[in-house]
Design an enzyme around this catalytic site. Structure first.
Site, PDB file in Angstrom:
ATOM      1  N   GLU A 167       0.807  -1.221   0.000  1.00  0.00           N
ATOM      2  CA  GLU A 167       0.000   0.000   0.000  1.00  0.00           C
ATOM      3  C   GLU A 167       0.848   1.282   0.000  1.00  0.00           C
ATOM      4  O   GLU A 167       0.914   2.019   0.990  1.00  0.00           O
ATOM      5  CB  GLU A 167      -0.972  -0.011   1.185  1.00  0.00           C
ATOM      6  CG  GLU A 167      -1.926  -1.200   1.149  1.00  0.00           C
ATOM      7  CD  GLU A 167      -3.003  -1.172   2.221  1.00  0.00           C
ATOM      8  OE1 GLU A 167      -2.899  -0.356   3.149  1.00  0.00           O
ATOM      9  OE2 GLU A 167      -3.944  -1.960   2.125  1.00  0.00           O
ATOM     10  N   GLU A 351      -5.896  -7.910  -0.314  1.00  0.00           N
ATOM     11  CA  GLU A 351      -6.546  -7.607   0.977  1.00  0.00           C
ATOM     12  C   GLU A 351      -7.976  -7.190   0.727  1.00  0.00           C
ATOM     13  O   GLU A 351      -8.253  -6.387  -0.169  1.00  0.00           O
ATOM     14  CB  GLU A 351      -5.856  -6.455   1.725  1.00  0.00           C
ATOM     15  CG  GLU A 351      -4.576  -6.812   2.414  1.00  0.00           C
ATOM     16  CD  GLU A 351      -4.005  -5.649   3.232  1.00  0.00           C
ATOM     17  OE1 GLU A 351      -4.788  -4.802   3.712  1.00  0.00           O
ATOM     18  OE2 GLU A 351      -2.776  -5.609   3.368  1.00  0.00           O
TER      19      GLU A 351
END
Ligand code: IFM
Length: 440
Positions: A167, A351
């Site tokens: 991320e 995710e």
């Protein structure tokens, strides 16, 4: 859960994810101090100033946790490697206990028939490197590539897939512009530098790993659907700018060799000199791409300096994070990622999940989590039917864990963790998934 393994193509991979600082217990095993320890120790940053010193004590309970992974019929376990556990000062001498820990862990994953998916960086920067400017310092690309090479020299023979930085938006924007994650800066120049250096570090590490003979290298990016708060042209432009900063900056750089114009307009004056020359490194070829997705935001224009936008509360049902549940956003990004950026590369949803305290006072009764996962899996099915090469889906998270600035309050786990006794208790969602993923 109505969906089952058989509803997905043969070989489609199901997994669950965790990250090192969120579960291991950083007080154990000789790990070095991290900028999350520093951030959490500063009043006002983290709920109750909680940190990852103990977390889920996974450092000692990893075998039990891997048993839970295997018993849920997953195919892969996505975990991360703590830079500060392996190199306590970020560079230089390695911590043998740290190397041994990940060696045992990877052996344990393989012994249970699971594929190890290793994430090299999931946010716990060694404090010694933060002292040198952390993500603001261009040298971080070399420090990170060295770390990547050293740990993969130890475990790379058994790791099935590896990705450098989890991320990048959180590493750069959330942490250096919004100030909500370590190191807690609110500074446009720091943010611009981090936005660029995180990509340079990604590409440099990919190149170094490739040269060392490591294969199946991916990149993991997070996406948040940005919807205009109303029908005005101003809201449309604000949502597009939010989308450019959050959703297009990183994948455009990696796959298209350019930064998106609306974001570049505000950040270019603060980028490091010579940034244009780094795209060849940033764009090092990948074998797969990971998409993390949770929610959408409604965006409106705001007064003040660039980017002059604000989030507006939305009307949809929300998770315990206050995040709107918007599964359609996942389908949107899967289609867009393949169409505009990654082309035929396999896409993994790396995710997806929700924070929920459970129902009726019992944290293990979590039908809302099962429903959330199912709705997002339906979007994955739709994307596959539309020709998008989605190859797997990984739930966040196996365990309740340290949810960063929210401390231990927000529970994302399929398995409940009692943070006093450390007892693990599978939730209803875990059992529903285990049934759905069972093989005939
Ligand atoms: O817990 C985090 C994880 O560390 C990164 N992705 C989002 C999750 C939920 O906030």
């Amino acid at each position: 859960m109505k969906l089952a393994r058989g509803d997905f193509p043969e070989g489609f991979l199901f997994g669950a994810a965790t990250s090192s600082y969120q579960i291991e217990g950083h007080a154990f095993g000789g790990a070095g101090r991290t900028h999350w320890d520093d951030f959490a120790a500063t009043p006002g940053n983290v709920v109750r100033a909680e940190n990852g010193a103990r977390a889920c004590e996974h450092y000692h309970r990893w075998a039990e946790d891997l048993d839970l992974m295997a018993a849920a019929n997953f195919d892969a376990y996505r975990f991360s490697l703590s830079w500060a556990r392996i190199l306590p000062e970020g560079r230089g001498t390695a911590n043998p206990e740290g190397l041994d820990f990940y060696d045992r862990l990877v052996d344990g994953i393989c012994a249970r028939g699971l594929k190890p998916m290793a994430q090299l960086y999931h946010w716990e920067l060694p404090s010694a490197l933060a002292d040198r400017g952390g993500w603001r310092n261009r040298d971080i690309a070399g420090w990170f590539a060295d770390f990547a090479e050293r740990i993969m020299a130890r475990i790379g023979d058994r790791v099935w897939a590896v990705a450098p930085i989890n991320e990048p938006w959180c590493v750069a924007w959330l942490s250096h512009f919004l100030g909500l994650h370590a190191p807690g800066l609110r500074d446009i120049r720091a943010a611009a530098r981090a936005m660029h250096h995180v990509l340079l570090a990604h590409g440099t590490a990919v190149g170094a790993l490739r040269a060392a003979g490591i294969g199946n290298i991916g990149g993991v990016f997070n996406f948040e659907y940005a919807a205009p708060a109303d029908a005005s042209a101003g809201a449309g432009a604000a949502a597009d700018l939010y989308d450019a900063i959050y959703n297009r900056w990183f994948v455009s750089a990696v796959f298209n060799g350019a930064y998106p114009e609306p974001a570049l307009k505000g950040l270019e004056p603060h980028l490091p000199a010579g940034w244009q020359d780094d795209f060849a490194t940033i764009g090092a070829p990948l074998d797969w791409v990971g998409a993390n997705y949770y929610t959408r935001k409604l965006i409106a224009p705001d007064t003040g300096p660039w980017p002059a936008l604000r989030e507006v509360p939305g009307p949809l049902p929300k998770t315990d994070m206050g995040w709107e549940i918007f599964p359609e956003g996942l389908g949107h990004f899967l289609v867009r990622l393949a169409r505009d950026h990654s082309g035929p590369l396999p896409i993994y949803v790396t995710e997806n999940g929700m924070a929920s305290a459970g129902q009726g006072g019992d944290p293990a009764q979590d039908p809302e989590r099962t429903a959330y996962l199912e709705a997002h899996l339906e979007e994955v099915r739709r994307a596959i039917a539309a020709g998008v090469p989605v190859a797997g889906y990984v739930v966040w998270s196996l365990l309740d864990n340290y949810e960063w600035a929210a401390g231990y309050d927000k529970r994302f786990g399929l398995v409940h963790v009692d943070f006093e006794t450390m007892e693990r208790r599978p939730k209803a969602s875990y059992r529903a998934l285990a049934r759905a993923l069972s093989r005939p």
